[in-house]
Every structure is written in C-alpha cells, then in structure tokens.
Design an enzyme around this catalytic site. Structure first.
Site, PDB file in Angstrom:
ATOM      1  N   ASP A  35     -12.207 -49.902 -24.942  1.00  0.00           N
ATOM      2  CA  ASP A  35     -11.448 -49.207 -24.039  1.00  0.00           C
ATOM      3  C   ASP A  35     -12.161 -49.161 -22.912  1.00  0.00           C
ATOM      4  O   ASP A  35     -13.454 -48.911 -22.834  1.00  0.00           O
ATOM      5  CB  ASP A  35     -11.150 -47.797 -24.816  1.00  0.00           C
ATOM      6  CG  ASP A  35     -10.098 -46.987 -23.799  1.00  0.00           C
ATOM      7  OD1 ASP A  35      -8.860 -46.686 -24.499  1.00  0.00           O
ATOM      8  OD2 ASP A  35     -10.392 -46.482 -22.680  1.00  0.00           O
ATOM      9  N   ASN A  93      -1.229 -42.655 -29.730  1.00  0.00           N
ATOM     10  CA  ASN A  93      -0.439 -42.009 -28.891  1.00  0.00           C
ATOM     11  C   ASN A  93       1.311 -42.691 -28.675  1.00  0.00           C
ATOM     12  O   ASN A  93       1.072 -44.015 -28.528  1.00  0.00           O
ATOM     13  CB  ASN A  93      -1.019 -41.762 -27.611  1.00  0.00           C
ATOM     14  CG  ASN A  93      -2.259 -40.945 -27.602  1.00  0.00           C
ATOM     15  OD1 ASN A  93      -2.404 -39.947 -28.684  1.00  0.00           O
ATOM     16  ND2 ASN A  93      -3.203 -41.484 -27.207  1.00  0.00           N
ATOM     17  N   HIS A 106      -0.681 -49.738 -29.275  1.00  0.00           N
ATOM     18  CA  HIS A 106      -2.151 -49.677 -29.301  1.00  0.00           C
ATOM     19  C   HIS A 106      -2.734 -48.595 -30.247  1.00  0.00           C
ATOM     20  O   HIS A 106      -2.387 -47.468 -30.052  1.00  0.00           O
ATOM     21  CB  HIS A 106      -2.968 -49.534 -27.794  1.00  0.00           C
ATOM     22  CG  HIS A 106      -2.591 -48.518 -27.135  1.00  0.00           C
ATOM     23  ND1 HIS A 106      -1.499 -48.600 -26.529  1.00  0.00           N
ATOM     24  CD2 HIS A 106      -3.281 -47.670 -26.998  1.00  0.00           C
ATOM     25  CE1 HIS A 106      -1.365 -47.349 -25.960  1.00  0.00           C
ATOM     26  NE2 HIS A 106      -2.286 -46.804 -26.186  1.00  0.00           N
ATOM     27  N   HIS A 108      -6.063 -46.514 -31.252  1.00  0.00           N
ATOM     28  CA  HIS A 108      -7.448 -46.353 -30.892  1.00  0.00           C
ATOM     29  C   HIS A 108      -8.256 -46.078 -31.902  1.00  0.00           C
ATOM     30  O   HIS A 108      -7.787 -45.400 -32.876  1.00  0.00           O
ATOM     31  CB  HIS A 108      -7.387 -45.064 -30.004  1.00  0.00           C
ATOM     32  CG  HIS A 108      -6.754 -44.680 -28.644  1.00  0.00           C
ATOM     33  ND1 HIS A 108      -7.289 -44.671 -27.480  1.00  0.00           N
ATOM     34  CD2 HIS A 108      -5.454 -44.585 -28.761  1.00  0.00           C
ATOM     35  CE1 HIS A 108      -6.504 -44.699 -26.747  1.00  0.00           C
ATOM     36  NE2 HIS A 108      -5.017 -44.560 -27.188  1.00  0.00           N
TER      37      HIS A 108
END
Ligand code: 5GP
Length: 123
Positions: A35, A93, A106, A108
C-alpha cells in the site's frame, strides 16, 4: 463482472502497467503490492486481475478458479511477509458505508505489529 466497473480506477491502471507498484506477489489471477500509504508496519493489498468492483461482485461473478487463486494468494502473501505466527488482519472495505475508496476489489493485509481493536467505539 459488474457493468459498473470503472476502467480508470487506480488499481486498473496498476494492472495495465500504466502506473507502477511495489509488487509482493503475482500469479495468473492475482497481483499483490505494498500500500502506498501503509497504516501498519506491513500493509499489503491483494487484488484479483479480473474487473471486480468489490467482494460481492467477486463472490457472485468470479470463476471458481479465480476465487481459489485469490484466497491462495492471500495465504501466500501472508507467508512471504512472515505474518503466520504473529498474526494479521484482513480488511475488505466495501461500498459507501464500508468506506471503499478504490472501486476494484482489494483485501488489505495488515500486520508486523499489533493492529489494535477492530473498530473504534462510537461516541
Ligand atoms: P480502500 O479505502 O479503498 O479500502 O483502500 C484503498 C487503498 O489503496 C488505500 O489504503 C490507499 O493507500 C491505497 N492506494 C491508493 N492509491 C494507491 C496507489 O497508487 N498505489 C498503491 N500501492 N496503493 C494505493
């Protein structure tokens, strides 16, 4: 795949090679990279190469091969990052309430230190 997929989102650009990423792992169906604004010592994003907006889209429309490859990639990246013993958190999310900024699925992977409570309590 969702008809609402935005081909100009930042992860679509990374997948096309239009902008660079700091790659951790890649296979036929997935790409994993650090990230750009890490929130913990280890902060890696795992994305499918297919044009899926979020987890609902992916679980509904991705092939069994893509889904298997995606979760295998997460396990592989956890190993590469050395997080198996210490632990880690996965976050996906999704949508407005989930505070998703980039409309390409995606997950995380956060770790390398204690990541803290799952959510802040509401005031
Ligand atoms: P979201 O809020 O959608 O769950 O998370 C999007 C994540 O993408 C954020 O953690 C953000 O720092 C990361 N991000 C946004 N743009 C870029 C970029 O160009 N490169 C990389 N590697 N990460 C990005």
């Amino acid at each position: 795949m969702s008809g609402l997929y935005d081909q100009q989102n930042i992860f679509a650009k990374i997948l096309r090679g239009d902008i660079p990423c700091n790659k951790v792992d890649e296979c036929d169906h997935t790409l994993s990279f650090y990230d750009i604004q890490p929130q913990r010592k280890v902060h890696i994003l795992v994305i499918p190469k297919g044009a899926y907006t979020d987890m609902t889209d992916f679980c509904t429309n991705a092939s069994a091969e893509e889904q298997t490859a995606y979760f295998a990639a997460i396990a592989r990246v956890v190993g590469i990052a050395g997080l198996e013993k210490s632990g880690y958190r996965l976050i996906a999310n999704t949508g407005t309430d989930g505070h998703q900024d980039v409309p390409h699925l995606h997950i995380h992977i956060l770790g390398g230190e204690a990541v803290g409570p799952m959510l802040h309590r509401k005031a």
